[in-house]
Design a protein around this motif. Structure first.
Motif, PDB file in Angstrom:
ATOM      1  N   ASN A 101      53.013  20.919  30.363  1.00  0.00           N
ATOM      2  CA  ASN A 101      54.307  21.310  30.455  1.00  0.00           C
ATOM      3  C   ASN A 101      54.323  23.009  30.308  1.00  0.00           C
ATOM      4  O   ASN A 101      54.256  23.442  29.368  1.00  0.00           O
ATOM      5  CB  ASN A 101      55.108  20.901  29.460  1.00  0.00           C
ATOM      6  CG  ASN A 101      56.651  21.389  29.783  1.00  0.00           C
ATOM      7  OD1 ASN A 101      56.868  22.246  30.381  1.00  0.00           O
ATOM      8  ND2 ASN A 101      57.736  20.969  28.916  1.00  0.00           N
ATOM      9  N   PRO A 102      54.462  23.725  31.588  1.00  0.00           N
ATOM     10  CA  PRO A 102      54.139  24.993  31.535  1.00  0.00           C
ATOM     11  C   PRO A 102      55.231  25.827  30.566  1.00  0.00           C
ATOM     12  O   PRO A 102      55.105  26.905  30.256  1.00  0.00           O
ATOM     13  CB  PRO A 102      54.274  25.560  32.864  1.00  0.00           C
ATOM     14  CG  PRO A 102      54.621  24.436  33.615  1.00  0.00           C
ATOM     15  CD  PRO A 102      54.247  23.218  32.918  1.00  0.00           C
ATOM     16  N   TRP A 103      56.165  25.309  30.175  1.00  0.00           N
ATOM     17  CA  TRP A 103      57.181  25.901  29.317  1.00  0.00           C
ATOM     18  C   TRP A 103      57.128  25.550  27.917  1.00  0.00           C
ATOM     19  O   TRP A 103      57.942  26.066  27.103  1.00  0.00           O
ATOM     20  CB  TRP A 103      58.560  25.445  29.912  1.00  0.00           C
ATOM     21  CG  TRP A 103      58.537  25.640  31.360  1.00  0.00           C
ATOM     22  CD1 TRP A 103      58.294  24.710  32.553  1.00  0.00           C
ATOM     23  CD2 TRP A 103      58.886  26.683  32.173  1.00  0.00           C
ATOM     24  NE1 TRP A 103      58.085  25.401  33.677  1.00  0.00           N
ATOM     25  CE2 TRP A 103      58.588  26.561  33.546  1.00  0.00           C
ATOM     26  CE3 TRP A 103      59.431  27.992  31.691  1.00  0.00           C
ATOM     27  CZ2 TRP A 103      58.982  27.638  34.543  1.00  0.00           C
ATOM     28  CZ3 TRP A 103      59.453  29.086  32.607  1.00  0.00           C
ATOM     29  CH2 TRP A 103      59.264  28.880  33.832  1.00  0.00           C
ATOM     30  N   THR A 104      56.108  24.911  27.528  1.00  0.00           N
ATOM     31  CA  THR A 104      55.805  24.470  25.907  1.00  0.00           C
ATOM     32  C   THR A 104      55.330  25.926  25.504  1.00  0.00           C
ATOM     33  O   THR A 104      54.383  26.511  26.201  1.00  0.00           O
ATOM     34  CB  THR A 104      55.041  23.515  25.718  1.00  0.00           C
ATOM     35  OG1 THR A 104      55.236  22.241  26.407  1.00  0.00           O
ATOM     36  CG2 THR A 104      54.538  23.386  24.404  1.00  0.00           C
ATOM     37  N   LEU A 162      45.759  24.928  23.652  1.00  0.00           N
ATOM     38  CA  LEU A 162      46.614  25.560  24.347  1.00  0.00           C
ATOM     39  C   LEU A 162      46.643  25.216  25.782  1.00  0.00           C
ATOM     40  O   LEU A 162      47.578  25.007  26.396  1.00  0.00           O
ATOM     41  CB  LEU A 162      46.085  26.885  24.369  1.00  0.00           C
ATOM     42  CG  LEU A 162      46.700  27.957  25.391  1.00  0.00           C
ATOM     43  CD1 LEU A 162      48.212  28.052  25.133  1.00  0.00           C
ATOM     44  CD2 LEU A 162      45.852  29.274  25.044  1.00  0.00           C
ATOM     45  N   ARG A 163      45.237  24.917  26.445  1.00  0.00           N
ATOM     46  CA  ARG A 163      45.116  24.467  27.783  1.00  0.00           C
ATOM     47  C   ARG A 163      45.953  23.194  28.243  1.00  0.00           C
ATOM     48  O   ARG A 163      46.757  23.131  29.169  1.00  0.00           O
ATOM     49  CB  ARG A 163      43.864  24.606  28.188  1.00  0.00           C
ATOM     50  CG  ARG A 163      43.710  24.649  29.697  1.00  0.00           C
ATOM     51  CD  ARG A 163      42.255  24.605  30.232  1.00  0.00           C
ATOM     52  NE  ARG A 163      41.340  23.608  29.961  1.00  0.00           N
ATOM     53  CZ  ARG A 163      40.041  23.697  30.049  1.00  0.00           C
ATOM     54  NH1 ARG A 163      39.495  24.859  30.420  1.00  0.00           N
ATOM     55  NH2 ARG A 163      39.467  22.813  30.017  1.00  0.00           N
ATOM     56  N   TYR A 191      45.642  33.438  28.035  1.00  0.00           N
ATOM     57  CA  TYR A 191      45.577  32.475  28.738  1.00  0.00           C
ATOM     58  C   TYR A 191      46.935  31.581  28.550  1.00  0.00           C
ATOM     59  O   TYR A 191      47.117  30.397  28.789  1.00  0.00           O
ATOM     60  CB  TYR A 191      44.584  31.429  28.063  1.00  0.00           C
ATOM     61  CG  TYR A 191      43.104  31.683  28.645  1.00  0.00           C
ATOM     62  CD1 TYR A 191      42.837  32.761  29.506  1.00  0.00           C
ATOM     63  CD2 TYR A 191      41.975  31.213  27.956  1.00  0.00           C
ATOM     64  CE1 TYR A 191      41.816  33.135  29.849  1.00  0.00           C
ATOM     65  CE2 TYR A 191      40.742  31.182  28.469  1.00  0.00           C
ATOM     66  CZ  TYR A 191      40.668  32.577  29.283  1.00  0.00           C
ATOM     67  OH  TYR A 191      39.207  32.884  29.895  1.00  0.00           O
ATOM     68  N   GLY A 192      48.006  32.250  28.276  1.00  0.00           N
ATOM     69  CA  GLY A 192      49.283  31.814  28.317  1.00  0.00           C
ATOM     70  C   GLY A 192      49.932  31.415  26.721  1.00  0.00           C
ATOM     71  O   GLY A 192      51.025  31.067  26.789  1.00  0.00           O
ATOM     72  N   ALA A 193      49.282  31.913  25.556  1.00  0.00           N
ATOM     73  CA  ALA A 193      49.661  31.546  24.485  1.00  0.00           C
ATOM     74  C   ALA A 193      51.137  32.677  24.158  1.00  0.00           C
ATOM     75  O   ALA A 193      50.903  33.527  24.722  1.00  0.00           O
ATOM     76  CB  ALA A 193      48.793  31.878  23.205  1.00  0.00           C
ATOM     77  N   TYR A 194      51.925  32.107  23.194  1.00  0.00           N
ATOM     78  CA  TYR A 194      53.173  33.152  23.106  1.00  0.00           C
ATOM     79  C   TYR A 194      52.514  34.467  22.089  1.00  0.00           C
ATOM     80  O   TYR A 194      52.703  35.391  22.500  1.00  0.00           O
ATOM     81  CB  TYR A 194      54.207  32.458  22.608  1.00  0.00           C
ATOM     82  CG  TYR A 194      55.094  33.523  22.119  1.00  0.00           C
ATOM     83  CD1 TYR A 194      55.948  34.084  23.102  1.00  0.00           C
ATOM     84  CD2 TYR A 194      55.231  33.917  20.757  1.00  0.00           C
ATOM     85  CE1 TYR A 194      56.948  34.976  22.965  1.00  0.00           C
ATOM     86  CE2 TYR A 194      56.306  34.848  20.495  1.00  0.00           C
ATOM     87  CZ  TYR A 194      57.082  35.259  21.592  1.00  0.00           C
ATOM     88  OH  TYR A 194      57.908  36.473  21.096  1.00  0.00           O
ATOM     89  N   ASP A 195      51.759  33.989  21.145  1.00  0.00           N
ATOM     90  CA  ASP A 195      51.339  35.066  20.308  1.00  0.00           C
ATOM     91  C   ASP A 195      50.485  34.260  19.313  1.00  0.00           C
ATOM     92  O   ASP A 195      50.164  33.152  19.518  1.00  0.00           O
ATOM     93  CB  ASP A 195      52.385  35.726  19.436  1.00  0.00           C
ATOM     94  CG  ASP A 195      51.891  36.976  19.083  1.00  0.00           C
ATOM     95  OD1 ASP A 195      50.795  37.405  19.008  1.00  0.00           O
ATOM     96  OD2 ASP A 195      52.755  37.546  18.827  1.00  0.00           O
ATOM     97  N   ILE A 241      42.928  26.900  33.767  1.00  0.00           N
ATOM     98  CA  ILE A 241      44.010  26.457  33.962  1.00  0.00           C
ATOM     99  C   ILE A 241      44.070  25.795  35.399  1.00  0.00           C
ATOM    100  O   ILE A 241      43.232  26.057  36.323  1.00  0.00           O
ATOM    101  CB  ILE A 241      45.180  27.375  34.252  1.00  0.00           C
ATOM    102  CG1 ILE A 241      45.122  28.394  33.033  1.00  0.00           C
ATOM    103  CG2 ILE A 241      46.515  26.820  34.351  1.00  0.00           C
ATOM    104  CD1 ILE A 241      46.147  27.922  31.988  1.00  0.00           C
ATOM    105  N   GLN A 242      44.406  24.597  35.386  1.00  0.00           N
ATOM    106  CA  GLN A 242      44.392  23.695  36.468  1.00  0.00           C
ATOM    107  C   GLN A 242      45.503  23.361  37.365  1.00  0.00           C
ATOM    108  O   GLN A 242      46.501  23.011  36.583  1.00  0.00           O
ATOM    109  CB  GLN A 242      43.525  22.214  36.138  1.00  0.00           C
ATOM    110  CG  GLN A 242      42.791  21.630  37.087  1.00  0.00           C
ATOM    111  CD  GLN A 242      42.139  20.277  36.352  1.00  0.00           C
ATOM    112  OE1 GLN A 242      42.835  19.456  36.315  1.00  0.00           O
ATOM    113  NE2 GLN A 242      40.886  20.437  36.314  1.00  0.00           N
ATOM    114  N   VAL A 243      45.642  23.701  38.342  1.00  0.00           N
ATOM    115  CA  VAL A 243      46.806  23.533  39.134  1.00  0.00           C
ATOM    116  C   VAL A 243      46.618  22.176  40.092  1.00  0.00           C
ATOM    117  O   VAL A 243      45.540  22.344  40.998  1.00  0.00           O
ATOM    118  CB  VAL A 243      47.281  24.446  40.055  1.00  0.00           C
ATOM    119  CG1 VAL A 243      48.682  24.383  40.804  1.00  0.00           C
ATOM    120  CG2 VAL A 243      47.733  25.854  38.922  1.00  0.00           C
TER     121      VAL A 243
END
Ligand SMILES: Nc1ncnc2c1ncn2[C@@H]1O[C@H](COP(=O)(O)OP(=O)(O)OP(=O)(O)O)[C@@H](O)[C@H]1O
Ligand SMILES: [Mg+2]
Length: 462
Positions: free
Chosen positions: A73-76, A66-67, A96-100, A309-311
């Motif tokens: 690509n933050p939009w995947t 996921l990470r 952490y940003g998973a859709y579901d 998450i790394q920016v």
């Protein structure tokens, strides 16, 4: 265009079932059977959707997939598959940003519904992304961050994606790239925005004071502790704690920090009461923390906890398109501050800025424009008020830039000879800048060492 999905599962039968399912749904499908394979596939392709099993060789391999996907690509969109027993972790995945997530065993109808919904969100996101781009173009800034290069838009997108989650974020980038602004934007766009954003520079506080600075102390805890004092942890309660230069935290403090992050409690120095806290941690470093970790100076368990998450904020020289907007922004800011009637930056000065490498990144550009605004006597900033190390690059070779460009193509020019000449200037300048260090020079020119050697030979440079 077909939608592109990556299926990650270490169980072959399930992988096949899913592959078949997606093919029937009209997707283009890749499969991976391990974290390593998944990471390689994600690095190489642009997926619309990633469906990953949570527990593979290790219980949190799915979180790592996921990470990697969000990072790339933050939009995947990512859907996590899990057995009932790990629903807690699946919920964490959503944070952490998973859709579901989908529990196993699942039926195709449910999967289909979820996939459609995830892709619909991607559409929404595409709309938002367009809106984001336009809003940044229209005005000049995103939460005070000026810039419109692809690179910085990518950073904005990632901020938008992770700000609403509670995931800890690590911001990496050279000095002066704007890491603190990114941290503040993450806070401003998060549900915690009504609560404090508390920055602390771990490098600036003496080692013996860090603990009491972070955790506070009780009266009499040490000489000089005449009163009980709140630490920054308490100040940041329900908000965001920004640990700047986190790589500078001394080892014992790293352990204490880790413990309080795990337990969500801490103790004041000299106190014996556990105080609960709810904070999000954003940290930053200009060091290569992964290397610090590998070399044993930074605790690996703390690293993994902070680095969800790394920016990465790219250096200014890799996004020169941002220079004009930034320069104009700072010129205006300092004209206001110093009461100067500066209206613009002239073409020659701008070209000098565009050609300069900015080892100190945006901070250097900012300082340089403050100086120029103060020095300038007219209402236009010209090369004359830029420091010599900036202007010498443009002025270095014979013809002044203005006429130089306007006279293109010069009469009787031989393009190949001209290109050779320009190449040679770059090679010589790069070597000059790096004191003759070829590896560094190649880096500076973004070519391989081999290519540098070849070119030096071609020009007969030793
Ligand atoms: N994109 C930007 N738009 C406007 N101002 C910026 C931008 N990037 C950086 N700055 C300004 O440049 C200066 C340096 O930025 P910041 O302090 O965020 O950098 P940093 O990455 O934290 O650097 P360091 O590692 O040295 O602490 C600040 O004054 C900041 O306001
Ligand atoms: Mg900083």
């Amino acid at each position: 265009m077909k939608e592109y999905v990556l299926v990650v599962d270490d169980e072959q039968s399930l992988r096949q079932v899913l592959e078949l399912f997606f093919k029937k749904e009209g997707f283009e499908v890749d499969t991976a059977s391990s974290l390593d394979e998944a990471e390689a596939a994600i690095a190489a392709n642009a997926y619309d959707l990633v469906l990953t099993d949570l527990r593979m060789k290790h219980p949190d391999d799915g979180l790592k997939v996921l990470r990697a996907a969000v990072q790339k690509n933050p939009w995947t969109q990512v859907i996590v598959l899990t057995a009932y027993a790990t629903v807690e972790t699946a919920k964490e995945a959503i944070r952490y940003g998973a859709y579901d997530y989908l529990t196993k065993p699942f039926d195709n109808a449910n999967l289909r519904k979820l996939v459609r919904a995830a892709l619909a969100r991607k559409e929404d996101d595409a709309g938002r992304r367009k809106a984001l781009r336009e809003s940044v173009r229209g005005t000049s800034a995103y939460e005070g961050i000026v810039g419109r290069s692809e690179a910085i838009l990518g950073v904005f997108e990632l901020i938008d994606r992770v700000a609403p989650t509670d995931a800890n974020v690590m911001i990496l980038g050279e000095s002066g790239t704007g890491k603190e602004l990114v941290a503040a934007a993450l806070h401003a766009r998060s549900p915690r925005k009504e609560f404090p954003f508390v920055p602390i520079n771990c490098a600036a506080i003496p080692e013996n004071l860090i603990e009491s600075e972070l955790f506070g102390h009780v009266r009499g805890a040490f000489t000089g502790a005449v009163q009980t004092k709140k630490g920054l942890f308490e100040t940041a309660h329900r908000g965001t704690l920004f640990l700047d230069e986190v790589g500078e935290l001394p080892q014992p403090m790293q352990s204490k920090l880790l413990r309080s992050l795990q337990e969500r409690t801490f103790r004041r120095v000299g106190g014996n009461e556990d105080i609960s806290i709810d904070i999000r941690i954003v940290c930053a470093s200009k060091r290569d923390l992964q290397r610090e970790m590998v070399e044993g100076r930074f605790r690996d368990d703390l690293y993994f906890r902070l680095n969800v998450i790394q920016v990465i904020v790219p250096p200014l020289r890799d996004r020169r398109e941002d220079i004009p907007a930034l320069a104009a922004h700072f010129a205006e800011k300092f004209a206001g501050k110093h009461g100067k009637p500066i209206v613009r930056i002239d073409g020659e000065a701008m070209r000098a800025l565009l050609a300069y490498d900015f080892p100190g990144n945006v901070r250097e550009l900012e300082n340089l424009l403050e100086r120029a605004t103060i020095m300038e006597t007219k209402n236009v900033i010209s090369v004359g008020s830029l420091p010599p190390n900036v202007t010498k690059i443009v002025g270095s070779d014979s013809v002044p830039p203005d006429e130089y460009q306007e006279s293109f193509p010069r009469e009787g020019v031989f393009l190949d000879t001209e290109m050779d000449r320009v190449e040679k200037i770059h090679l010589l300048k790069a070597l000059e800048k790096t004191g003759g260090n070829r590896t560094e020079a190649a880096k500076l020119l973004n070519i391989s060492l081999r290519s540098l050697r070849y070119r030096l030979q071609k020009h007969g440079i030793d």
